[in-house]
Design an enzyme around this catalytic site. Sequence first.
Site, PDB file in Angstrom:
ATOM      1  N   HIS A 217       0.801  -0.938  -0.037  1.00 42.57           N
ATOM      2  CA  HIS A 217       0.061   0.079   0.203  1.00 42.57           C
ATOM      3  C   HIS A 217       0.887   1.122   0.056  1.00 42.57           C
ATOM      4  O   HIS A 217       0.570   2.155  -0.709  1.00 42.57           O
ATOM      5  CB  HIS A 217      -0.877  -0.022   1.148  1.00 42.57           C
ATOM      6  CG  HIS A 217      -2.088   0.978   1.330  1.00 42.57           C
ATOM      7  ND1 HIS A 217      -3.223   0.983   0.898  1.00 42.57           N
ATOM      8  CD2 HIS A 217      -1.662   2.581   1.618  1.00 42.57           C
ATOM      9  CE1 HIS A 217      -3.601   2.245   1.117  1.00 42.57           C
ATOM     10  NE2 HIS A 217      -2.679   3.157   1.347  1.00 42.57           N
ATOM     11  N   GLU A 221       1.368   3.660  -3.407  1.00 47.22           N
ATOM     12  CA  GLU A 221       1.022   5.171  -3.271  1.00 47.22           C
ATOM     13  C   GLU A 221       2.345   5.991  -3.633  1.00 47.22           C
ATOM     14  O   GLU A 221       1.831   6.833  -4.498  1.00 47.22           O
ATOM     15  CB  GLU A 221       0.557   5.429  -1.901  1.00 47.22           C
ATOM     16  CG  GLU A 221      -0.152   6.722  -1.602  1.00 47.22           C
ATOM     17  CD  GLU A 221      -1.246   6.940  -2.687  1.00 47.22           C
ATOM     18  OE1 GLU A 221      -1.422   8.332  -3.178  1.00 47.22           O
ATOM     19  OE2 GLU A 221      -2.084   6.023  -2.712  1.00 47.22           O
ATOM     20  N   LYS A 224       2.680   5.828  -7.549  1.00 50.74           N
ATOM     21  CA  LYS A 224       1.751   6.690  -8.239  1.00 50.74           C
ATOM     22  C   LYS A 224       2.321   8.096  -8.104  1.00 50.74           C
ATOM     23  O   LYS A 224       2.058   8.885  -9.248  1.00 50.74           O
ATOM     24  CB  LYS A 224       0.483   6.404  -7.586  1.00 50.74           C
ATOM     25  CG  LYS A 224      -0.269   4.953  -7.957  1.00 50.74           C
ATOM     26  CD  LYS A 224      -1.726   5.202  -7.700  1.00 50.74           C
ATOM     27  CE  LYS A 224      -2.173   5.346  -6.279  1.00 50.74           C
ATOM     28  NZ  LYS A 224      -3.466   5.372  -6.122  1.00 50.74           N
ATOM     29  N   ASN A 225       2.182   8.809  -6.871  1.00 54.44           N
ATOM     30  CA  ASN A 225       2.781  10.348  -6.713  1.00 54.44           C
ATOM     31  C   ASN A 225       3.866  10.531  -7.465  1.00 54.44           C
ATOM     32  O   ASN A 225       3.889  11.673  -8.101  1.00 54.44           O
ATOM     33  CB  ASN A 225       2.935  10.574  -5.224  1.00 54.44           C
ATOM     34  CG  ASN A 225       1.573  10.356  -4.537  1.00 54.44           C
ATOM     35  OD1 ASN A 225       0.574  10.437  -5.045  1.00 54.44           O
ATOM     36  ND2 ASN A 225       1.898  10.398  -3.128  1.00 54.44           N
TER      37      ASN A 225
END
Length: 378
Positions: A217, A221, A224-225
Amino acid sequence: MKQFLDFGSENACEKTSFMFLRQELPVRLANIMKEISLLPDNLLKTPSVQLVQSWYVQSLQEILDFKDKSAEDSQIIHRFTDTVITIRNRHNDVIPTMAQGVTEYKESFGVDPVTCQNVQYFLDRFYMSRISIRMLLNQHSLLFGGKIKVNPAQPKHIGSIDPNCNVVEVIKDGYENAKRLCDLYYMSSPELMLKELNAKSSGQSMQVVYVPSHLYHMVFELFKNAMRATMEHCTDRSIYPPIQVHVTLGNEDLTVKISDRGGGVPMRKIDVLFNYMYSTAPRPRVETSHATPLAGFGYGLPISRLYAQYFQGDLKLYSLEGYGTDAVIYIKALSTESIERLPVYNKAAWKHYMENHEADDWCVPSSEPKDMTTFRSI
């Protein structure tokens, strides 16, 4: 973490788990329900928050039904396991539903600094509580909830915990899935450059006792950022700067650093990135929350930090405006030090919601230049 591991690997007894959870789950549910009741009235009245509150009330009632049931009755224990699975599934959408409620409140009433601070305080505790409750529910349902007691896909897992979690594999998995999304949105994506250093046992793969889904997780994340920042900062390039990852294992910490060249952010915005009220992207609809966009409610970073902090780790951002950002995940290398970090409802928590926050005791610089003509001597 060690207690989770020891219980699941050596003494995995459904009766013992039943007796523990029927005592522990009501405590954790009741603690956070007390804090929900202290939220501003207008926030409590939003349909989304009322729905979340109803889920918690129902789950608490269902667990309390087993308070005086006999632990010797196998039918009772099997019914309890079914109830645990039902509660886990009921709470699947707690995060986006609560996020929708906060957004509804913000759009209808606006947010003053005191309310913003209280909501931030509450959501950190609420989501950390959810992580801890879900950990207990998952451990019980994975160990005792299926006909097959050993997961054929992950035979060495103890519930959701991997005693030999291969950190690099999880990182690569997170990168590949983020890359797929990036390719879908931008028709291209930055490459991955990964370096690893095992300072504890040179030459060996880096493995720790951890929950792979939590680590996934976090890295997913952050990837992605990093990809979104890189693609939008380097629009005039045909080749995008790679995302660099350094993984190190020491005596106390396992550290993952993810570095991008996506232009970075100003120092004043670093703390804002962990604020639940903040997102740089348009918010999605709740009904599409099962999809995985490159940006959403703006909860990705604060929730990822909670996953890191849950077992006494952390997640920090260091940015060079105009160049890029380093995101660093810290994880305890020793399972004996990976202890749950849990919110507790007590007088101190109550006072946080009830008392007016005092003014800052440092001066607040004005953005407007002073009119020095008002200081002329007579």
